[in-house]
Design an enzyme around this catalytic site. Sequence first.
Site, PDB file in Angstrom:
ATOM      1  CE  LYS A   1      65.826  70.943 -74.770  1.00 12.07           C
ATOM      2  NZ  LYS A   1      64.351  71.007 -74.700  1.00 12.07           N
TER       3      LYS A   1
ATOM      4  NE  ARG B   1      61.142  72.962 -68.092  1.00  9.60           N
ATOM      5  CZ  ARG B   1      59.831  73.207 -68.220  1.00  9.60           C
ATOM      6  NH1 ARG B   1      59.082  73.433 -67.158  1.00  9.60           N
ATOM      7  NH2 ARG B   1      59.286  73.252 -69.414  1.00  9.60           N
TER       8      ARG B   1
ATOM      9  CE  LYS C   1      59.646  65.318 -76.516  1.00 15.37           C
ATOM     10  NZ  LYS C   1      58.680  66.319 -76.046  1.00 15.37           N
TER      11      LYS C   1
ATOM     12  CD  GLU D   1      64.372  67.587 -72.539  1.00 10.87           C
ATOM     13  OE1 GLU D   1      63.193  67.454 -72.139  1.00 10.87           O
ATOM     14  OE2 GLU D   1      64.657  68.106 -73.631  1.00 10.87           O
TER      15      GLU D   1
HETATM   16  N1  BES Z   1      61.956  69.644 -76.539  1.00 10.01           N
HETATM   17  C1  BES Z   1      60.688  69.769 -75.931  1.00 10.01           C
HETATM   18  C2  BES Z   1      59.946  71.021 -76.406  1.00 10.01           C
HETATM   19  C3  BES Z   1      59.186  70.851 -77.693  1.00 10.01           C
HETATM   20  C4  BES Z   1      58.013  70.124 -77.710  1.00 10.01           C
HETATM   21  C5  BES Z   1      59.617  71.440 -78.838  1.00 10.01           C
HETATM   22  C6  BES Z   1      57.302  69.985 -78.892  1.00 10.01           C
HETATM   23  C7  BES Z   1      58.912  71.317 -80.015  1.00 10.01           C
HETATM   24  C8  BES Z   1      57.746  70.579 -80.040  1.00 10.01           C
HETATM   25  C9  BES Z   1      60.818  69.870 -74.416  1.00 10.01           C
HETATM   26  O1  BES Z   1      61.876  69.177 -73.858  1.00 10.01           O
HETATM   27  C10 BES Z   1      59.558  69.305 -73.830  1.00 10.01           C
HETATM   28  O2  BES Z   1      59.296  68.163 -74.045  1.00 10.01           O
HETATM   29  N2  BES Z   1      58.802  70.152 -73.142  1.00 10.01           N
HETATM   30  C11 BES Z   1      57.580  69.762 -72.574  1.00 10.01           C
HETATM   31  C12 BES Z   1      57.461  70.383 -71.211  1.00 10.01           C
HETATM   32  C13 BES Z   1      56.347  69.849 -70.373  1.00 10.01           C
HETATM   33  C14 BES Z   1      56.605  68.400 -70.007  1.00 10.01           C
HETATM   34  C15 BES Z   1      56.217  70.681 -69.127  1.00 10.01           C
HETATM   35  C16 BES Z   1      56.458  70.250 -73.497  1.00 10.01           C
HETATM   36  O3  BES Z   1      56.577  71.330 -74.072  1.00 10.01           O
HETATM   37  O4  BES Z   1      55.479  69.530 -73.656  1.00 10.01           O
HETATM   38 ZN    ZN Z   2      63.536  68.935 -75.109  1.00  9.60          ZN
HETATM   39 ZN    ZN Z   3      61.419  67.145 -73.418  1.00  2.00          ZN
END
Ligand code: BES
Ligand code: ZN
Ligand code: ZN
Length: 505
Positions: free
Chosen positions: A268, A354, A280, A352
């Site tokens: 990724k 995935r 976010k 995103e």
């Molecule tokens: N890059 C993030 C994962 C992440 C979040 C890594 C916080 C480190 C700290 C990923 O793209 C993401 O935002 N995932 C979401 C998924 C959710 C919307 C189902 C998450 O983990 O909140």
């Molecule tokens: Zn991400």
């Molecule tokens: Zn994300």
Amino acid sequence: MKTKAITGKFYEANVDAIAIAVFKDEQPTSGYLKELDKLTDGLVASVFKTEKFSGEEGETVFLRIIPKGKLKASRILLIGVGEKEEYKTPNVAFLAGTAARFLRSKNISSFVLVPRLENGQTVDIAANAVQGVITGLFELDKYKTTNDKKGKIETLAVAIEGADEKEMEKGFERGKIIGDSINFTRDLANEPPNILTPTEMAKRAQEMAKEVGLECEILDEADMRKLGMGSLLSVAAGSEQPPKLIILKYKPKKSTARKGEMLAFVGKGITFDTGGISLKPSEGMEAMKYDMTGGGTVLGIMRAVALLKPSVPVLGVVAATENMPSGKATRPSDVVRAMNGKTIEILNTDAEGRLILADAIAYAEKQGATHIVDLATLTGAVIIALGNINTGIMGNDQDFVNQIIECGKETGEKYWQLPIGKEYSKMIKSDIADVKNIGPARKAGTIIGAVFIQEFVDKAKWAHLDIAGTAWADEPSPHQAKGPTGVCIKSLLRLVEKFENSAKK
Ligand code: BES
Ligand code: ZN
Ligand code: ZN
């Protein structure tokens, strides 16, 4: 940095300092420590008493001594390595990193490392020593212009009494390749997102490939469209920066791989994750520059593979793009079609990773990959479950997952498996498309990420590594600076080796 193999007495090395492993609750009454105590007229024993040094892992005591006789160094660093029974070859990297960081801070430029492991794994011990020093000295100071310059380690001697010098030299070379490759990945992960755009990431991959002799191909937006990568393109839609699919191929001179088998690493590479329209919160968003670490790790692995030259082919694929909000960005409720034909209802544009892996994995399999490992900072949920200690691992083939966990044990990297299965897969069924990109709120977030990706794996054996917690250290440790860790490179290089060995059988 120069390296030197010391196969005689450790104290005869012509260096400024001796850095020596000490086990928990060990006394300087026999062996190496007794020798050292004698050479220092009882100073070592007195320090054990007065400083209450107990050999806990990472504990250090620094001594100034007057060199005499055969003893050349004028400093001694005692480094605790914890319980003797638990001290194994990969711990030498932590020992070495701790020594290098400590001694650099004292302006020492040459030292001899005394790992005190008598398990016969000379090549690996020497490799871990050199790698540990190289990764230990990595700092986040690339963009600093002020002069708080750190000292420099110019010479590293490693002492393994009675060892074969050729084996040690071989280990040194291996350690340098692995250490430099880990730092290559860490440098990428640390780059600010205005500098490391998807285009820049592709350029660095190309330069690296040229340097080490890998085939490199970069697919642009038009190529992706032709291939039907609607899922990857939906993430890139909101960004001014064009997405890139980075493909690296290592082909051995003579392959010993079992017929038709090919290992692939897929990463990724979100160079910045704002969340897109599912934006976010601003607090902590800066951390999302590291959201390309899975991709950066694939580049580091491929760099090392090219230099270590295993006898099996290895494919590396990195999907690089930003995730930005804009008038062109994907909306929650949009439906897109991935390369394998499946339709996806995007209900949260922040899930995103995935989406880009879906197409990158399908691409890797189309290129002939039979064994796929994907790496991604995929979910915040994995940090809640496992903290910064274990990488989350999930997969569709238990033997393959076990193999990776075992590689982790052999190289000092921890994995913890989470379950997947049809009950979880049901949770991503969409009302209007084949799948949706999220499950029910706050339920099994890490697993949902994995079962989504699984939808885009056809016949390959596949393992998914969620490195969101392990890829970044919030605090420095004795052996390593804070920031990007380069996690998984060592264990996955071991996986390549296992592939090579099983193929030869
Ligand atoms: N890059 C993030 C994962 C992440 C979040 C890594 C916080 C480190 C700290 C990923 O793209 C993401 O935002 N995932 C979401 C998924 C959710 C919307 C189902 C998450 O983990 O909140
Ligand atoms: Zn991400
Ligand atoms: Zn994300």
